[in-house]
Design an enzyme around this catalytic site. Structure first.
Site, PDB file in Angstrom:
ATOM      1  N   GLN A  11      38.715  53.001  47.996  1.00  0.00           N
ATOM      2  CA  GLN A  11      39.497  53.500  49.226  1.00  0.00           C
ATOM      3  C   GLN A  11      40.987  54.124  48.665  1.00  0.00           C
ATOM      4  OE1 GLN A  11      41.338  50.894  52.120  1.00  0.00           O
ATOM      5  NE2 GLN A  11      41.500  49.203  50.765  1.00  0.00           N
ATOM      6  N   TYR A 124      43.133  36.484  40.494  1.00  0.00           N
ATOM      7  CA  TYR A 124      43.220  37.951  40.700  1.00  0.00           C
ATOM      8  C   TYR A 124      44.665  38.202  40.234  1.00  0.00           C
ATOM      9  CZ  TYR A 124      43.919  42.165  43.269  1.00  0.00           C
ATOM     10  OH  TYR A 124      44.254  43.629  43.933  1.00  0.00           O
ATOM     11  N   LYS A 128      46.352  40.713  37.133  1.00  0.00           N
ATOM     12  CA  LYS A 128      47.215  41.906  37.406  1.00  0.00           C
ATOM     13  C   LYS A 128      48.123  41.573  36.762  1.00  0.00           C
ATOM     14  CE  LYS A 128      44.964  44.665  40.488  1.00  0.00           C
ATOM     15  NZ  LYS A 128      44.529  46.026  40.249  1.00  0.00           N
TER      16      LYS A 128
HETATM   17  N1  LIG Z   1      43.019  46.498  48.773  1.00  0.00           N
HETATM   18  C1  LIG Z   1      44.083  46.245  48.841  1.00  0.00           C
HETATM   19  O1  LIG Z   1      44.512  45.714  49.860  1.00  0.00           O
HETATM   20  C2  LIG Z   1      44.756  46.051  47.610  1.00  0.00           C
HETATM   21  C3  LIG Z   1      45.943  45.337  47.814  1.00  0.00           C
HETATM   22  C4  LIG Z   1      46.739  45.468  46.556  1.00  0.00           C
HETATM   23  C5  LIG Z   1      46.479  45.893  45.147  1.00  0.00           C
HETATM   24  N2  LIG Z   1      45.208  46.549  45.441  1.00  0.00           N
HETATM   25  C6  LIG Z   1      44.745  47.498  44.068  1.00  0.00           C
HETATM   26  O2  LIG Z   1      44.849  48.626  44.694  1.00  0.00           O
HETATM   27  C7  LIG Z   1      43.492  49.290  43.758  1.00  0.00           C
HETATM   28  C8  LIG Z   1      42.800  50.155  44.675  1.00  0.00           C
HETATM   29  O3  LIG Z   1      42.143  49.059  45.478  1.00  0.00           O
HETATM   30  P1  LIG Z   1      41.097  49.649  46.546  1.00  0.00           P
HETATM   31  O4  LIG Z   1      41.419  48.942  47.675  1.00  0.00           O
HETATM   32  O5  LIG Z   1      40.990  51.153  46.577  1.00  0.00           O
HETATM   33  O6  LIG Z   1      39.748  49.093  45.767  1.00  0.00           O
HETATM   34  P2  LIG Z   1      38.499  49.633  45.834  1.00  0.00           P
HETATM   35  O7  LIG Z   1      38.128  50.271  47.179  1.00  0.00           O
HETATM   36  O8  LIG Z   1      37.375  48.274  45.658  1.00  0.00           O
HETATM   37  O9  LIG Z   1      38.165  50.506  44.672  1.00  0.00           O
HETATM   38  C9  LIG Z   1      37.844  50.086  43.333  1.00  0.00           C
HETATM   39  C10 LIG Z   1      36.892  50.961  42.726  1.00  0.00           C
HETATM   40  O10 LIG Z   1      36.660  50.644  41.417  1.00  0.00           O
HETATM   41  C11 LIG Z   1      35.324  50.581  41.116  1.00  0.00           C
HETATM   42  N3  LIG Z   1      35.127  49.678  40.143  1.00  0.00           N
HETATM   43  C12 LIG Z   1      34.832  48.294  39.915  1.00  0.00           C
HETATM   44  N4  LIG Z   1      34.427  47.973  38.543  1.00  0.00           N
HETATM   45  C13 LIG Z   1      34.781  49.256  37.742  1.00  0.00           C
HETATM   46  C14 LIG Z   1      34.588  49.398  36.495  1.00  0.00           C
HETATM   47  N5  LIG Z   1      34.228  48.329  35.725  1.00  0.00           N
HETATM   48  N6  LIG Z   1      34.612  50.637  35.994  1.00  0.00           N
HETATM   49  C15 LIG Z   1      35.047  51.552  36.657  1.00  0.00           C
HETATM   50  N7  LIG Z   1      35.009  51.370  38.152  1.00  0.00           N
HETATM   51  C16 LIG Z   1      35.012  50.284  38.677  1.00  0.00           C
HETATM   52  C17 LIG Z   1      34.716  49.884  42.552  1.00  0.00           C
HETATM   53  O11 LIG Z   1      33.300  50.039  42.331  1.00  0.00           O
HETATM   54  P3  LIG Z   1      32.732  48.853  43.511  1.00  0.00           P
HETATM   55  O12 LIG Z   1      33.122  48.861  44.834  1.00  0.00           O
HETATM   56  O13 LIG Z   1      30.989  49.390  43.278  1.00  0.00           O
HETATM   57  O14 LIG Z   1      32.961  47.784  42.524  1.00  0.00           O
HETATM   58  C18 LIG Z   1      35.551  50.816  43.466  1.00  0.00           C
HETATM   59  O15 LIG Z   1      34.912  52.096  43.669  1.00  0.00           O
HETATM   60  C19 LIG Z   1      43.166  48.245  42.761  1.00  0.00           C
HETATM   61  O16 LIG Z   1      43.894  48.051  41.648  1.00  0.00           O
HETATM   62  C20 LIG Z   1      43.507  47.023  43.614  1.00  0.00           C
HETATM   63  O17 LIG Z   1      43.690  45.996  42.934  1.00  0.00           O
HETATM   64  C21 LIG Z   1      44.356  46.783  46.356  1.00  0.00           C
END
Ligand SMILES: NC(=O)c1ccc[n+]([C@@H]2O[C@H](COP(=O)([O-])OP(=O)(O)OC[C@H]3O[C@@H](n4cnc5c(N)ncnc54)[C@H](OP(=O)(O)O)[C@@H]3O)[C@@H](O)[C@H]2O)c1
Length: 286
Positions: A11, A124, A128
């Site tokens: 996202q 988690y 991080k």
């Molecule tokens: N979402 C939140 O509320 C939130 C809050 C705080 C921090 N964050 C951080 O913000 C960042 C972006 O989060 P997001 O919400 O955009 O997460 P997301 O939608 O799950 O996007 C992460 C992407 O990374 C892919 N991925 C997983 N394992 C991988 C690997 N080994 N190699 C390459 N790609 C891989 C995932 O694929 P799959 O989906 O197929 O696994 C997904 O497409 C992350 O670092 C997350 O920890 C998010």
């Protein structure tokens, strides 16, 4: 500038691709087709691409699964980031890393600044924090962004969608009152990341939309905006959910470093939230 984005189908990653392209940069976007946990692959492919900026938006984001299968979380969130840090070091380019409010324990009672001591409660958050510390120990040029409660068009599942879908299907909801934070638009966050990571002002930044609410208050606001205020929301405590991952109960992030470095203040979360809910309803997604 040539920008390599890992996790580009996520996202936030999707919004980063759009933002950097719109600003005229060359974007090379990868997701599971460039597995960040594969050291040999990352150490050969990234130097071959010669990025000017390397962005790690890839992650294992399921904090409950992380408690049950810690190695998956450490492998993607720590080791994957370690690989990208070493690749960035080899190339000599800055690394962008996205971290989380889960590095804090939620006991402070007021919003956390970049100057507060982390103390993660679960796997988690530990992964991080370890990744942040590794980056800081090996790179001079890095941008670490701690954020929380992301919502947006490209999410597979986010709190806003879950609330609206559950409201529609079940007609009533149970939502926790003892988890407080700042909801953050993926699109707004991508704009902040773009501004900071093209500034040369390396460092660690808290980056959320402004405004603070509990999950319960957030759910009520989502339903009000959707025009579904008649849906009953029952307040519950987090422990009633019996989830494996302990959450910080009060972890809003104060964007102090953005302010200190002269970046514009992110807008209140209610503005992008209204835009997002209108879009979800208009497109018939919920
Ligand atoms: N979402 C939140 O509320 C939130 C809050 C705080 C921090 N964050 C951080 O913000 C960042 C972006 O989060 P997001 O919400 O955009 O997460 P997301 O939608 O799950 O996007 C992460 C992407 O990374 C892919 N991925 C997983 N394992 C991988 C690997 N080994 N190699 C390459 N790609 C891989 C995932 O694929 P799959 O989906 O197929 O696994 C997904 O497409 C992350 O670092 C997350 O920890 C998010």
């Amino acid at each position: 500038m040539k920008v390599v984005i890992c996790g580009a189908a996520g996202q936030l990653g999707s919004e980063l691709v759009i933002r950097f392209k719109e600003e005229g940069h060359e974007v090379l976007a990868y997701d599971l087709d460039l597995d960040i946990t594969d050291f040999d692959l990352i150490m050969s492919k990234v130097p071959e691409l010669k990025p000017d900026l390397l962005i790690n938006s890839a992650a294992h984001v399921n904090a409950d699964e992380a408690e049950l299968k810690p190695e998956i979380s450490y492998r993607v969130n720590f080791t994957g980031t370690q690989n990208l840090a070493l690749a960035a070091q080899k190339v000599g380019c800055p690394l962008v890393f996205i971290s989380s409010d889960y590095v804090f324990d939620g006991e402070k009672g007021t919003p956390y600044t970049e100057f507060d001591e982390p103390n993660p409660l679960g796997v988690y958050g530990k992964a991080k924090l370890a990744a942040e510390r590794y980056i800081v120990s090996v790179l001079n040029q890095y941008y670490i962004f701690r954020t929380q409660w992301i919502f947006g068009k490209y999410s597979k599942r986010d709190f806003v969608k879950s609330i609206l879908k559950n409201a529609k299907e079940k007609g009533e909801l149970r939502v926790v009152t003892d988890e407080t934070g700042s909801p953050t638009s993926a699109c707004d966050l991508a704009q902040i990341i773009y501004l900071v990571s093209t500034s040369g002002k390396f460092g660690t930044y808290h980056a959320t939309n402004s405004g603070v609410c509990s999950r319960f208050e957030f759910a009520k606001e989502i339903l009000d905006i959707a025009g579904w205020s008649e849906i009953l929301v029952q307040p519950i405590l987090y422990k009633e959910l019996n989830l494996p991952c302990p959450r910080p109960k009060y972890s809003p992030l104060e964007n102090m470093n953005l302010r200190l470095q002269g970046f514009p203040s992110p807008r209140p979360y209610g503005e992008p939230l209204k835009e997002y809910i209108s879009w979800l309803l208009r497109e018939g997604i919920v």
